[in-house]
Structure formats: C-alpha cells, structure tokens
Write a protein that holds these residues in place. Structure first.
Motif, PDB file in Angstrom:
ATOM      1  N   THR A 268       0.749  -1.227  -0.058  1.00 20.78           N
ATOM      2  CA  THR A 268      -0.032   0.043   0.158  1.00 20.78           C
ATOM      3  C   THR A 268       0.991   1.367  -0.080  1.00 20.78           C
ATOM      4  N   VAL A 269       1.821   1.413   0.879  1.00 17.97           N
ATOM      5  CA  VAL A 269       2.765   2.422   0.888  1.00 17.97           C
ATOM      6  C   VAL A 269       3.512   2.621  -0.363  1.00 17.97           C
ATOM      7  N   LEU A 270       4.017   1.629  -0.914  1.00 15.83           N
ATOM      8  CA  LEU A 270       4.644   1.710  -2.298  1.00 15.83           C
ATOM      9  C   LEU A 270       4.334   1.952  -3.275  1.00 15.83           C
ATOM     10  N   SER A 271       3.095   1.303  -3.465  1.00 20.60           N
ATOM     11  CA  SER A 271       2.004   1.599  -4.478  1.00 20.60           C
ATOM     12  C   SER A 271       1.624   2.987  -4.396  1.00 20.60           C
TER      13      SER A 271
ATOM     14  N   PRO B 295      11.406   4.541  -7.794  1.00 19.34           N
ATOM     15  CA  PRO B 295      11.998   3.276  -8.370  1.00 19.34           C
ATOM     16  C   PRO B 295      11.002   2.161  -8.558  1.00 19.34           C
ATOM     17  N   GLY B 296       9.849   2.349  -8.001  1.00 18.23           N
ATOM     18  CA  GLY B 296       8.674   1.378  -8.105  1.00 18.23           C
ATOM     19  C   GLY B 296       7.640   1.809  -9.118  1.00 18.23           C
TER      20      GLY B 296
ATOM     21  N   GLU C  32       3.310   0.175 -12.566  1.00 22.76           N
ATOM     22  CA  GLU C  32       2.742   0.433 -13.880  1.00 22.76           C
ATOM     23  C   GLU C  32       2.449  -0.933 -14.561  1.00 22.76           C
ATOM     24  N   ASP C  33       3.399  -1.914 -14.693  1.00 24.50           N
ATOM     25  CA  ASP C  33       3.263  -3.061 -15.345  1.00 24.50           C
ATOM     26  C   ASP C  33       2.155  -3.999 -14.795  1.00 24.50           C
ATOM     27  N   ARG C  34       2.603  -4.072 -13.385  1.00 22.95           N
ATOM     28  CA  ARG C  34       1.465  -4.706 -12.510  1.00 22.95           C
ATOM     29  C   ARG C  34       0.015  -4.507 -12.871  1.00 22.95           C
TER      30      ARG C  34
ATOM     31  N   LEU D 168      -2.638  -6.789 -15.001  1.00 23.88           N
ATOM     32  CA  LEU D 168      -3.709  -7.389 -14.274  1.00 23.88           C
ATOM     33  C   LEU D 168      -4.941  -6.727 -14.998  1.00 23.88           C
ATOM     34  N   ARG D 169      -5.255  -5.828 -15.451  1.00 24.58           N
ATOM     35  CA  ARG D 169      -6.206  -5.051 -16.101  1.00 24.58           C
ATOM     36  C   ARG D 169      -6.593  -6.043 -17.236  1.00 24.58           C
ATOM     37  N   ARG D 170      -5.512  -6.360 -18.096  1.00 23.87           N
ATOM     38  CA  ARG D 170      -5.586  -7.151 -19.068  1.00 23.87           C
ATOM     39  C   ARG D 170      -6.123  -8.416 -18.838  1.00 23.87           C
TER      40      ARG D 170
END
Length: 213
Positions: A112-115, A124-125, A130-132, A136-138
């Motif tokens: 939660t914090v890093l997102s 750096p995250g 963005e990739d995650r 997941l949406r796809r």
C-alpha cells in the motif's frame, strides 16, 4: 543480445542467498510492517551484516519491491503453469488472495505504501506498479470476456471499467483494513465487491438515476 549469466558455484550461491534474504524479509516485514521491520532484522536472520543485505538489493526500498514480486510468484506457485487462471477461476483466485492477505498485514502495508509513493516521478517502483496494473487489467478483462461468452452476454462495453474497478476496490479495501482492521473484514468485503462487479457485467441493472423519486 544480452550476455547470459554464467551458472557457476559462486553465482548459484549468490542466488541462493538472495532467496534466503527474500524469505527472511517476507517474515520480518510481514510481521513487523515495512516501517518497523529493518534491514538489520533481515540481516540478523540470514547471518549477514546490514551492508551484506545492501550488497544484494541496494536499498530497503528495492528489497521491499522484490518482496512484493516474490509474493506474487509465491501466490501462483501451486497453480497450473504458475500463473493466475482465466475465466471464473480468476475472480475466485482474487477472492482467495484477499483472504490470504489477512494473514500478512505487514506485506499488505508495504504494498500500500509503495504503490501510493510510486505515482511520484522518478520513484524506483513506478515501472513495477505500472506493469502490474497493466497486466492485471488485461488478464481480468480477458477473464470477463471468457465468462461473458460462457453466459451468452454480448454487451461487453463495461468490461474495461469493471476490470479497473475490481483492482481499485481490492487496493482500497486493503487501505481501509490497515486503518480499521477491527471494522473492515478484508476477505468478506473483497468477496462482496468482486461478486457485485462481476454480476454487474453479466446482469447489468438499471442506472442509479432510475431510483430517484
């Protein structure tokens, strides 16, 4: 073409130590949280110094991101092809994941914090999240398409909205649960929301405006 990494005893030992550190970090951050859990705690558990952990991961933030990726891999380790399923099973998997997250509040806190921080430029995250979300949406959208075909639903115009909404609801409920665990039942609330969103795609009801008196 990138140069292949040589599989030497030294390389294998380094890879083994990284896995050992990740397992220790999952335990430390899972029980203490990302703030109270320290690199010194992780280092002590694996027989390294603070500098030794930094040698493998560079920073606490980078280690936390690797822990999240490692958790994602562990969540699908027992599934076919080590990947989340499709169709109806994907939504059931998401519900099971929400119940599993109740047992690892520290990891959920780190996520939660890093997102949240990743929306800032240069974080750096950012690439990881963005990739995650893109992936997941796809995959959720593809699961909706499979389910719609199976149920004979031809109006699929809401799938993109529903896919984003499911991820948003899961993450939002995690935040509420971290703040008020005695009030918010993460597993049950996630199950309710995911079921409601899936049903709204398969059997859309009237718009809210229709309830005006």
């Amino acid at each position: 073409m990138p140069k292949a990494t040589q599989d030497t005893p030294r390389t294998r030992a380094a890879q083994h130590k990284r896995i050992e550190i990740l397992n220790a970090a999952v335990e430390i951050f899972g029980s203490k949280g990302s703030t109270n859990g320290t690199l010194a705690d992780v280092a002590e558990q694996v027989g390294l110094t603070h500098a030794g952990v930094l040698h493998h991961f560079g920073s606490k933030q980078r280690l936390l991101l690797e822990v999240l990726a490692y958790r994602d891999q562990a969540d699908v380790a027992d599934l076919d092809d080590k990947h989340i399923p499709g169709g109806l099973e994907l939504f059931l998997h998401l519900i099971r994941t929400a119940f599993a997250n109740e047992r690892r509040p520290g990891i959920v806190q780190a996520y939660t914090v890093l997102s949240s921080e990743s929306v800032t430029d240069g974080h750096p995250g950012r690439d990881y999240f963005e990739d995650r979300y893109t992936t997941l949406r796809r995959e959720v959208a593809e699961a909706f398409e499979v389910l719609c075909r199976a149920e004979g639903v031809t109006d699929t115009g809401t799938i993109a909205h529903a896919s984003a909404a499911i991820l948003a609801v899961m993450d939002g409920l995690q935040l509420q649960w971290l703040l008020h665990p005695e009030i918010v039942d993460l597993g049950r609330a996630s199950e309710f929301a995911i079921t409601a969103i899936v049903n709204s795609v398969l059997n859309p009801g009237p718009p809210l405006e229709s309830y005006r008196r």
